[in-house]
Design an enzyme around this catalytic site. Structure first.
Site, PDB file in Angstrom:
ATOM      1  CB  SER A   1      -0.886  -0.016   1.245  1.00 51.48           C
ATOM      2  OG  SER A   1      -1.280   1.291   1.586  1.00 51.48           O
TER       3      SER A   1
ATOM      4  NE  ARG B   1     -22.484  -3.311 -45.145  1.00 56.33           N
ATOM      5  CZ  ARG B   1     -22.329  -3.506 -46.454  1.00 56.33           C
ATOM      6  NH1 ARG B   1     -22.149  -2.498 -47.253  1.00 56.33           N
ATOM      7  NH2 ARG B   1     -22.345  -4.728 -46.937  1.00 56.33           N
TER       8      ARG B   1
END
Lengths: 420, 420, 420, 420
Positions: free
Chosen positions: D249, D288
């Site tokens: 940490s 499409r």
């Protein structure tokens, strides 16, 4: 992240927790520090947080200048302070960009709403021509979404983009009784507002901003949906601006594709899920969660970029939109006037009541379709007592639309003001 | 839906479009009309909209009383007007209920924040004990989410729950120049606000309300996450209220399950996706879309019920929460005092600088773990110059937490006021 | 749930853990037991699991017949065994229904693919007419999705719908060395397959089934999207079947709305998020999670009902679909033959190469549009050397589509077989 | 994309549609062509498709070598062919990587399942210790998810990663009667399988692959959830492998964070929504669509990278997992033996029946807790007739777990085989 560390060093110096000299050195080095992004990413994977290797590299670079100054790097802060505040510092210009694009799109819609306030066209419900409205009114409906979202997005960005600063557990415990002073100086140094209590594990601000970004993208998508449908050659009522290299096809030489609408719809398609990701990260474990906050920068980047892209595309499209008022009028007529069936029905209902008038008009419409006649002629023949010309005049079918447009424009002006 | 038709009839009468007598009859019948829900649903499937068979059945019931009055049922309105406004009329009390539950949960968190402002416990980051904080401070972090959401939810409910009224295309064209008058009277009759322009196809209000409901559920889930983790027997720092029939297991007689937390987490688990559904329905086709608005009543019902359920469960849990301050203190000590490592590191950094102090404290901590000693003792031995008792005193590690609690409580009071 | 308890009692008796008499009594009572659903729901909220009050009520009813038999109710099982297996017993007929509807939709698409294999129409890309294809080929693309999903959904339902049975922790510890025997008998009694190890906390089976349900709904939505676009009066190439009460509007007498497509799109709109909820519930805590499995019955019910609704609507729509081959042909011509631009470009590219031919055809197309001429005529004039009639003959533009249709039909037949 | 164009040129040459020489030139240039990615992106925005500027730049580079060859670049193909097939070519190695990581994680879980088949620990339900199980059994539950997903992911990748090739509308119309030949040669050239009909607008394959990637990520997350909970210092039964730079940490020197679990949970948190995006893109318009396929490469990249990241992190974690069997045993005892309450209840139910035995054991458990005694002692005192030592022996509480482990291992071996 380097900005954060620079400002933190100054804030600590101001609070008497670090020598001013050291702070200056840290800030100077931070301003020109260099990082190997790929190496940081690899180390972050092992460390569990990007900040850890980042602070290590920064400290090394500070130490190379002044070992004494290096002692004060990242003093009392925690990894998440750096990541979250770093993200906030990126979100501010990103939000400003979104806002500028939202303003431009709103302005373009407002221009159309005014200009075409009385340009008749067919409303379409469930993809079927319905009744006459005007194109300006349609643009005002578009605008109403932006008007509701614009100032709100600005406010949510202001609220979400506040300093994250709590230290190891969130209470600024590392600074003894100087926590408040350091926090104030840090916020001032970064020109950020503060929240009453750190938001390490209370991440509603980002969730809310993300949802509003998705809404802005959705507003652009709504316009794109309508424009792309109106741009179908079979409808051909509007067209995105054309130009060199715009909207061609690699296979079909004749095509003029709705490329701005496509871009907006593409972007908007991804935003609801991205917003859901943020909404699903509201319950991190205790004071620092496992996997929620660590990637919100990624999700927010995509969200804001998508919103910006969608707004940008449609802003450009609306500013140069080609509106074919003749085609709109022709389409109103083309259906043999079926879009005036509501007018007819209402006129008939004065005598027959709503249900019977509705049923009778259905029958008259069916007759017109079956016999290939214009509804106007069928009605005139069957009900010579009606003022048919007036019933089939789009100008007489505008209802309350002009007032609606004006109210929406006023709303927009007010939202525009508020967002400044 | 019947309320809408009743109010519409009165509004038409007021505007001179229907006889007052007919309106009264419609309203009377609407108040006591009966519908076969299953039959309506079947017919709606074919018709494409619930309103169509609904209006048909209502008209029949009105006609049975007065054929004349039946002529004025649903005059000039369209299906979506009825569905959307009907939903709004349901959302109002639902939102009020969510708000009441949110207030209760906020109040309960506020009580804990005050009562335990100085009750030390371990902060936990990434599920590891980190540094001392207080339980009151932790409750204040919970409260901060509710404080930000509470008044906003109230405002969003007010904004989303406005009359939907546009007629066939959205311009109130059926009423000629009486559209405005009918709309005003209808809104007044239903005690609803109006929007500047209909929102048939501009559905950001519901999306925003839905996202905020998901945030409220998420705030409850955050509390539930922490409570359920603290309630693990290995941690045992808090406990949900117990009672007859609460939290047992059908297989294991000794179990005391975190049933309120479970309920809140369950509900919150479903809300982000539901909110995403609403965010994905912002681009309906033209003036009435195919499939977006038709089911928002379903999605919003789930969302508000989930938020209400989560808030309710955690409100009850926090009001009766059993807080074991002794266990909290014991857990702080149990780790051999490792949670004070930040204190030690800071004390050492005065002499050594941040990096070296951090590395040294890592070593001291490792020694303590390896040798099964308390960190306090290891530090005392290695660094007799430090005031070890003070470093390991949780009361001295509270940083800025008291001010944070006070600021959050003030925020809550202000949000509470605003929401009224 | 009662079926589970009945079968469990028999299984315990078979394994010698309960008297046969008691098992018979439990099964008899379970078959006719009555429950107050609302009361169960209220009690479940407090208990944290529906099973707890359910077992209590069932035990009371058994005890009323035989206190001795009551001792063996729910022997060795846990709450989740009952809930999950109960859900599985509901999912089996629901999945069979989805499958039957999927088969029907596939069959209807197959009929169209065959019948219209050579019916020319315009392909549309980005909502712009592109090149000629056939309607049968288009239907084959629809069919290809169902062909891929159909047998898979059947297989996933079989895999997900297996017995859940593990007892308190999942190891059947309550039955000593009889666990295997009880599990076998229970599975046999319920006609369910077993998994190698309980899936209390390994919930991928439901997530996978849910995703495939969303895909089936999406396949229906794809068809609905195309049908609704083709049904726009401006295009008018197909029409959903009409009939009394089908697709009218409460405001506009002339409307014929695409109500089946609407229903399919509505349902499909909600499925991705519901599937995401299941995908987000894959990591419950340890051996029984907080909030994941508890509501999957709700989410799966919505998912399967949505898929069924969408498939049902489009099955009906395709079976009765009105296909206007003349309108398709007319639309091919209406654009002045621009959809043949690819043909022209390819013919020209033999001499000019792809890029130059593409550029030239763009110019010819632009000329045609600008001068309001037919492309055919423009090309004929500019390039008399080309066989223009052939270039503009849709029959000559079908490419490989017939073979594609046949392959897809074969795939469908094979999928249909596999799913039986 | 360049690979596609190279292979297409060869395929056209093979079918006699282009000179072999030209094809060779195109392939050579494609192999070393250079593109300015940023410039392509900008041009793509205007063009509406990346392929258009890409083909333009490629053609220019080919033309610089041979103007004749340049005539045959991209012959007969369309933009989406290039994008989709290009994506497929990227997905193949990406899927192989996911699969390798899935295999490694499965193997690591299998090792744990075997090694710890008889290592007792507490099952935990709703985060409460429940009954004894073994750690090997728990690992087998983890493995069962991977066993179900592994071979399926391999199969779905094979099915989704097929050639996309249809030309302008999808029927290969540009190649006359040579479409089939070109398609075959192209597929062979790229070593890709073909689908019976193009999937331009039938995008279920990607949706299915994406959902399974989310499931694999979810399986890793399930393991990560459990590991991180077991790694809480208050539980301390397992630990991720430690090492230099792992899991520290930046603020707290004593911390050992579950960094692999964090990485897996982070990645998994984003996958359900990404999968939902693909599930929401199944209904593109006609041949499409507007905005569905255009960004699936982006969504799939994130999905597969997330799955790979999660699997990688947990594979490493399980391979080096530190399992503390003593701590597991101690935790079983620590609760005063409450986890044996099911054993007691079952022993008592022989005489009393299930309900009464359950109630009595609840009372005995409560007595133990209230008086701070061990349940074992309380039971011994109250019921001297029971064989208490045996009831409280974890070895006697394993139920059917050994057979479950073996069946799961066999499943895994079979899945492993199938995926090769």
């Amino acid at each position: 992240m380097a900005c954060f560390e620079a400002a933190l060093a100054h804030a600590c110096a101001e609070a008497g927790l670090a020598p001013a000299e050291a702070a200056k050195t840290i800030a100077d080095v931070s301003a020109r520090a260099e990082f190997d992004a790929a190496a940081l990413a690899r180390a972050a994977r092992t460390a569990g947080a990007l900040t850890i290797p980042f602070v290590k590299r920064l400290t090394e670079q500070v130490a190379a200048v002044s070992p004494e100054a290096a002692r004060y790097v990242h003093l009392g802060a925690t990894s998440q302070d750096v990541i979250d505040t770093g993200l906030v510092l990126c979100l501010l210009p990103a939000s400003a960009r979104v806002l500028a694009l939202s303003r431009r799109l709103g302005d373009a819609a407002a221009v159309l709403a005014k200009r075409h306030a009385r340009t008749p066209m067919a409303a379409r419900t469930l993809l079927q021509p319905a009744v006459p409205v005007t194109f300006g009114w349609k643009a005002a409906v578009w605008l109403s979404m932006i008007a509701r979202s614009h100032a709100r997005f600005a406010a949510l960005a202001r609220e979400a983009c506040v300093l994250q600063f709590g230290g190891a557990g969130g209470t600024l415990s590392a600074y003894g009784d100087k926590g408040e002073a350091v926090a104030q100086a840090l916020a001032a140094g970064l020109s950020l507002k503060r929240s009453p209590i750190p938001w390490h594990s209370a991440r509603d601000g980002f969730a809310r901003l993300g949802a509003e970004a998705a809404i802005l993208a959705g507003a652009a998508a709504k316009i794109a949906r309508d424009v792309s449908l109106l741009m179908q050659p079979e409808v051909a009522e509007v067209s995105e601006p054309s130009g060199e290299g715009r909207g061609g096809s690699s296979a079909m030489p004749h095509k003029r594709n709705p490329v701005a609408s496509l871009a907006a719809l593409e972007a908007a398609q991804r935003t609801p899920a991205l917003a859901a990701t943020l909404l699903g990260e509201l319950a991190p474990e205790h004071e620092r969660g496992l996997g929620q906050w660590q990637s919100q920068w990624l999700t927010l980047r995509e969200l804001l970029a998508s919103a910006a892209g969608a707004l940008d595309a449609m802003g450009e499209a609306l500013e140069g939109l080609v509106v074919d008022a003749k085609a709109m009028r022709a389409n109103l007529e083309r259906s043999g006037g079926l879009v005036y069936s509501e007018s007819v029905s209402i006129a008939l209902s004065a005598k027959l009541g709503k249900s019977a008038a509705h049923a009778l008009t259905e029958k008259l419409s069916a007759t017109a379709v079956r016999d290939g006649k214009r509804l106007k002629d069928v009605v005139r023949q069957a009900h010579p007592e009606l003022d048919v010309d007036s019933l089939f005049d789009p100008e007489r079918c505008l209802g309350d639309s002009q007032a609606m447009i004006e109210r929406t424009l006023a709303d927009w002006l007010s939202a525009r003001e508020k967002a400044l």
